[in-house]
Design a protein around this motif. Sequence first.
Motif, PDB file in Angstrom:
ATOM      1  N   TYR A   6      32.973  -8.945 -12.977  1.00 36.25           N
ATOM      2  CA  TYR A   6      34.337  -9.232 -13.411  1.00 36.25           C
ATOM      3  C   TYR A   6      34.312  -9.630 -14.908  1.00 36.25           C
ATOM      4  O   TYR A   6      33.418 -10.381 -15.330  1.00 36.25           O
ATOM      5  CB  TYR A   6      34.896 -10.367 -12.543  1.00 36.25           C
ATOM      6  CG  TYR A   6      36.150 -10.955 -13.081  1.00 36.25           C
ATOM      7  CD1 TYR A   6      37.307 -10.188 -13.173  1.00 36.25           C
ATOM      8  CD2 TYR A   6      36.200 -12.269 -13.526  1.00 36.25           C
ATOM      9  CE1 TYR A   6      38.476 -10.719 -13.686  1.00 36.25           C
ATOM     10  CE2 TYR A   6      37.363 -12.811 -14.035  1.00 36.25           C
ATOM     11  CZ  TYR A   6      38.493 -12.024 -14.119  1.00 36.25           C
ATOM     12  OH  TYR A   6      39.640 -12.559 -14.636  1.00 36.25           O
ATOM     13  N   GLY A  61      42.780 -11.575 -14.155  1.00 33.76           N
ATOM     14  CA  GLY A  61      42.321 -11.115 -12.842  1.00 33.76           C
ATOM     15  C   GLY A  61      42.246  -9.624 -12.696  1.00 33.76           C
ATOM     16  O   GLY A  61      41.807  -9.084 -11.761  1.00 33.76           O
ATOM     17  N   ASP A  70      29.322 -13.064  -5.772  1.00 37.70           N
ATOM     18  CA  ASP A  70      30.784 -13.061  -5.857  1.00 37.70           C
ATOM     19  C   ASP A  70      31.287 -12.099  -4.785  1.00 37.70           C
ATOM     20  O   ASP A  70      31.104 -10.882  -4.884  1.00 37.70           O
ATOM     21  CB  ASP A  70      31.217 -12.626  -7.267  1.00 37.70           C
ATOM     22  CG  ASP A  70      32.723 -12.732  -7.475  1.00 37.70           C
ATOM     23  OD1 ASP A  70      33.475 -12.563  -6.494  1.00 37.70           O
ATOM     24  OD2 ASP A  70      33.146 -12.952  -8.626  1.00 37.70           O
ATOM     25  N   SER A  88      40.459 -22.447  -9.875  1.00 39.15           N
ATOM     26  CA  SER A  88      40.491 -20.991 -10.113  1.00 39.15           C
ATOM     27  C   SER A  88      39.104 -20.438  -9.803  1.00 39.15           C
ATOM     28  O   SER A  88      38.134 -21.212  -9.668  1.00 39.15           O
ATOM     29  CB  SER A  88      40.860 -20.676 -11.575  1.00 39.15           C
ATOM     30  OG  SER A  88      39.809 -21.067 -12.441  1.00 39.15           O
ATOM     31  N   GLY A  89      39.005 -19.121  -9.733  1.00 37.83           N
ATOM     32  CA  GLY A  89      37.697 -18.500  -9.569  1.00 37.83           C
ATOM     33  C   GLY A  89      36.786 -18.829 -10.748  1.00 37.83           C
ATOM     34  O   GLY A  89      35.588 -19.075 -10.569  1.00 37.83           O
ATOM     35  N   MET A  90      37.357 -18.856 -11.957  1.00 35.29           N
ATOM     36  CA  MET A  90      36.532 -19.152 -13.137  1.00 35.29           C
ATOM     37  C   MET A  90      36.078 -20.614 -13.152  1.00 35.29           C
ATOM     38  O   MET A  90      34.987 -20.922 -13.626  1.00 35.29           O
ATOM     39  CB  MET A  90      37.287 -18.793 -14.432  1.00 35.29           C
ATOM     40  CG  MET A  90      37.494 -17.293 -14.632  1.00 35.29           C
ATOM     41  SD  MET A  90      36.057 -16.264 -14.236  1.00 35.29           S
ATOM     42  CE  MET A  90      34.836 -16.890 -15.375  1.00 35.29           C
ATOM     43  N   LEU A 118      44.579  -8.633  -7.804  1.00 37.88           N
ATOM     44  CA  LEU A 118      44.285  -7.716  -6.704  1.00 37.88           C
ATOM     45  C   LEU A 118      44.304  -8.475  -5.380  1.00 37.88           C
ATOM     46  O   LEU A 118      44.388  -9.698  -5.355  1.00 37.88           O
ATOM     47  CB  LEU A 118      42.898  -7.095  -6.917  1.00 37.88           C
ATOM     48  CG  LEU A 118      41.713  -8.079  -6.962  1.00 37.88           C
ATOM     49  CD1 LEU A 118      40.887  -8.007  -5.693  1.00 37.88           C
ATOM     50  CD2 LEU A 118      40.829  -7.807  -8.144  1.00 37.88           C
ATOM     51  N   GLU A 170      27.596  -9.365  -8.100  1.00 40.28           N
ATOM     52  CA  GLU A 170      28.910  -9.054  -7.532  1.00 40.28           C
ATOM     53  C   GLU A 170      28.778  -7.760  -6.745  1.00 40.28           C
ATOM     54  O   GLU A 170      28.341  -6.753  -7.306  1.00 40.28           O
ATOM     55  CB  GLU A 170      29.873  -8.846  -8.709  1.00 40.28           C
ATOM     56  CG  GLU A 170      31.286  -9.288  -8.477  1.00 40.28           C
ATOM     57  CD  GLU A 170      32.102  -9.175  -9.754  1.00 40.28           C
ATOM     58  OE1 GLU A 170      31.961 -10.056 -10.632  1.00 40.28           O
ATOM     59  OE2 GLU A 170      32.854  -8.215  -9.898  1.00 40.28           O
ATOM     60  N   THR A 230      34.446 -11.745  -3.739  1.00 41.13           N
ATOM     61  CA  THR A 230      35.902 -11.617  -3.840  1.00 41.13           C
ATOM     62  C   THR A 230      36.411 -10.297  -3.270  1.00 41.13           C
ATOM     63  O   THR A 230      37.390 -10.277  -2.526  1.00 41.13           O
ATOM     64  CB  THR A 230      36.330 -11.729  -5.321  1.00 41.13           C
ATOM     65  OG1 THR A 230      35.929 -13.008  -5.815  1.00 41.13           O
ATOM     66  CG2 THR A 230      37.838 -11.578  -5.493  1.00 41.13           C
ATOM     67  N   PHE A 231      35.756  -9.177  -3.626  1.00 35.86           N
ATOM     68  CA  PHE A 231      36.259  -7.857  -3.227  1.00 35.86           C
ATOM     69  C   PHE A 231      36.049  -7.584  -1.737  1.00 35.86           C
ATOM     70  O   PHE A 231      36.832  -6.883  -1.120  1.00 35.86           O
ATOM     71  CB  PHE A 231      35.577  -6.752  -4.051  1.00 35.86           C
ATOM     72  CG  PHE A 231      36.248  -6.462  -5.361  1.00 35.86           C
ATOM     73  CD1 PHE A 231      36.835  -7.476  -6.106  1.00 35.86           C
ATOM     74  CD2 PHE A 231      36.305  -5.168  -5.862  1.00 35.86           C
ATOM     75  CE1 PHE A 231      37.455  -7.215  -7.318  1.00 35.86           C
ATOM     76  CE2 PHE A 231      36.933  -4.888  -7.072  1.00 35.86           C
ATOM     77  CZ  PHE A 231      37.506  -5.908  -7.809  1.00 35.86           C
ATOM     78  N   ASN A 245      33.237  -5.195  -9.734  1.00 34.39           N
ATOM     79  CA  ASN A 245      34.547  -5.018 -10.345  1.00 34.39           C
ATOM     80  C   ASN A 245      34.341  -4.397 -11.730  1.00 34.39           C
ATOM     81  O   ASN A 245      33.702  -5.028 -12.552  1.00 34.39           O
ATOM     82  CB  ASN A 245      35.200  -6.418 -10.454  1.00 34.39           C
ATOM     83  CG  ASN A 245      36.604  -6.397 -10.988  1.00 34.39           C
ATOM     84  OD1 ASN A 245      37.120  -5.372 -11.386  1.00 34.39           O
ATOM     85  ND2 ASN A 245      37.222  -7.555 -11.009  1.00 34.39           N
ATOM     86  N   SER A 255      37.146 -15.606  -5.815  1.00 33.00           N
ATOM     87  CA  SER A 255      38.401 -15.874  -6.490  1.00 33.00           C
ATOM     88  C   SER A 255      39.424 -15.841  -5.361  1.00 33.00           C
ATOM     89  O   SER A 255      39.842 -14.769  -4.914  1.00 33.00           O
ATOM     90  CB  SER A 255      38.710 -14.811  -7.544  1.00 33.00           C
ATOM     91  OG  SER A 255      40.060 -14.976  -7.950  1.00 33.00           O
ATOM     92  N   ALA A 301      43.142 -19.884  -7.404  1.00 34.18           N
ATOM     93  CA  ALA A 301      42.164 -20.796  -6.816  1.00 34.18           C
ATOM     94  C   ALA A 301      40.808 -20.133  -6.729  1.00 34.18           C
ATOM     95  O   ALA A 301      40.692 -18.905  -6.778  1.00 34.18           O
ATOM     96  CB  ALA A 301      42.608 -21.214  -5.412  1.00 34.18           C
ATOM     97  N   THR A 336      42.339 -16.490  -5.406  1.00 34.69           N
ATOM     98  CA  THR A 336      43.570 -15.900  -5.947  1.00 34.69           C
ATOM     99  C   THR A 336      43.843 -14.530  -5.330  1.00 34.69           C
ATOM    100  O   THR A 336      44.992 -14.111  -5.241  1.00 34.69           O
ATOM    101  CB  THR A 336      43.378 -15.706  -7.470  1.00 34.69           C
ATOM    102  OG1 THR A 336      42.843 -16.913  -8.028  1.00 34.69           O
ATOM    103  CG2 THR A 336      44.673 -15.352  -8.168  1.00 34.69           C
ATOM    104  N   LYS A 337      42.812 -13.831  -4.936  1.00 38.63           N
ATOM    105  CA  LYS A 337      42.909 -12.427  -4.556  1.00 38.63           C
ATOM    106  C   LYS A 337      43.166 -12.312  -3.045  1.00 38.63           C
ATOM    107  O   LYS A 337      44.239 -12.628  -2.607  1.00 38.63           O
ATOM    108  CB  LYS A 337      41.646 -11.694  -5.008  1.00 38.63           C
ATOM    109  CG  LYS A 337      41.200 -12.052  -6.450  1.00 38.63           C
ATOM    110  CD  LYS A 337      42.154 -11.615  -7.525  1.00 38.63           C
ATOM    111  CE  LYS A 337      41.845 -12.180  -8.907  1.00 38.63           C
ATOM    112  NZ  LYS A 337      40.509 -11.987  -9.425  1.00 38.63           N
TER     113      LYS A 337
HETATM  114  C1  LIG Z   1      39.695 -12.532 -10.507  1.00 32.74           C
HETATM  115  C2  LIG Z   1      38.245 -12.602 -10.307  1.00 32.74           C
HETATM  116  C3  LIG Z   1      37.523 -13.734 -10.716  1.00 32.74           C
HETATM  117  C4  LIG Z   1      38.165 -14.893 -11.441  1.00 32.74           C
HETATM  118  O1  LIG Z   1      39.047 -15.597 -10.608  1.00 32.74           O
HETATM  119  P1  LIG Z   1      40.338 -16.410 -11.130  1.00 32.74           P
HETATM  120  O2  LIG Z   1      40.889 -16.967  -9.863  1.00 32.74           O
HETATM  121  O3  LIG Z   1      41.229 -15.422 -11.821  1.00 32.74           O
HETATM  122  O4  LIG Z   1      39.848 -17.448 -12.075  1.00 32.74           O
HETATM  123  C5  LIG Z   1      36.158 -13.770 -10.436  1.00 32.74           C
HETATM  124  N1  LIG Z   1      35.540 -12.737  -9.822  1.00 32.74           N
HETATM  125  C6  LIG Z   1      36.203 -11.633  -9.428  1.00 32.74           C
HETATM  126  C7  LIG Z   1      35.466 -10.527  -8.751  1.00 32.74           C
HETATM  127  C8  LIG Z   1      37.570 -11.528  -9.670  1.00 32.74           C
HETATM  128  O5  LIG Z   1      38.231 -10.422  -9.303  1.00 32.74           O
END
Ligand SMILES: *Cc1c(COP(=O)(O)O)cnc(C)c1O
Length: 395
Positions: free
Chosen positions: A106, A395, A171, A74-76, A323, A144, A173-174, A148, A193, A206, A195-196
């Motif tokens: 986040y 998330g 980070d 996961s991201g965490m 997201l 970040e 992710t966005f 977020n 993350s 992931a 996952t996004k």
């Molecule tokens: C969702 C998110 C995370 C955590 O990721 P998970 O996959 O939910 O563990 C970390 N950073 C950002 C910016 C996120 O949006």
Amino acid sequence: MELGVHALPIDLSSTNPLPDIEAGGLSYEAMAGGGMPYAEGGAVYGRLWNPTVARFESALARLEHTEAAVAFSSGMAAMTAAILATTRETGREMGRRHIVAVRPLYGGTDHLLASGVLGAEATFCTAEGVAAALRPDTALVILETPANPTLELADIRAVVEASEGVPVLVDNTFATPILQNPADFGASMVLHSATKYLGGHGDVIAGVIAGDREWAAALRRVRAITGALLHPFGAYLLHRGLATLPIRIRTQQANAQRVAAWLSTHPSVSRIHYPGISGDSRGLLGRQMKGTGAMISVDLSGGLDQARRLTSAVRLFTHAVSLGGVDSLIQHPAALTHRPVVQEARPSPGLVRLSIGLEDPEDLIADLDQALGQALTEIPAQALTTTRHPAPAAG
Ligand SMILES: *Cc1c(COP(=O)(O)O)cnc(C)c1O
């Protein structure tokens, strides 16, 4: 090509035959130390190495302009590994246990750092306050951008310079590697993350961190010990998702620009947070981030009541956390994703966050139009309950 197939295979074997004790043992030792398996010794055990995961990692590393990448469950889990790698692994001899973290972050990252559960002590600051927050025992700076849920942009190179050699984790992710490559601006580690946007279809949880070979080795050592692995099926879906990432980002971004322009003139919206509309005083758009992205936040003039009614009235948007997927989502950060954050750093109660997907933007606007129309009519309000022991952030 070397695999002799066109579509990617999924390697599910948890254990692998050993040629002999010596070669197997040497391969085990190499991987436990954060390196690659020896060709003669094989991958030994799935917690140390998996070919499907390794293929996704190499692809992501190329997209982020780094030597390597390491994937997690996961991201965490990825964030946890970065904290352990810098404070317990590489920072151990120097007694480095301190982390500087730029807010907003986040909610889950904020919670992880504030809780002290990993034995690290965190100082929260603004991007301009990093130099003043550094201590001789600082092991890591976390940033970040876009943040977020406020979508503020921070200057990565300026933060790296202010960090005076302390590794900076961004980070990403966005932004995704399509719009921003933090390693080009000096970041030591680039976290997603996955996952996004990388997954993009709402069916994988992931995380992944891109960086140079040394950081990757430290992260793999932590992963081998703690076992926060990405399952090969998740790695397969993520790798497949990378093929459509550029066109998903381009189209979702174009849709978001349409929706943001419409929202910015709506009488119920007191403030819009969207790069390119809410201001870019440091001139980071184009220079650091190549586009405006597909995330939008708005402050509603009707505050929490209106946020509650809007999130219940949408039909095409799904009221859900997370997201970056092909389906548009809407959620209320103060109640959900940022619930564990201390009161003074929590997003305002009238703020809602939208993740724009691949639907027709006119349909998305029509949905928001009808939902905001309904959101103006009075529905009995329920108090937003606050808890003293917040659950982990979603998330
Ligand atoms: C969702 C998110 C995370 C955590 O990721 P998970 O996959 O939910 O563990 C970390 N950073 C950002 C910016 C996120 O949006």
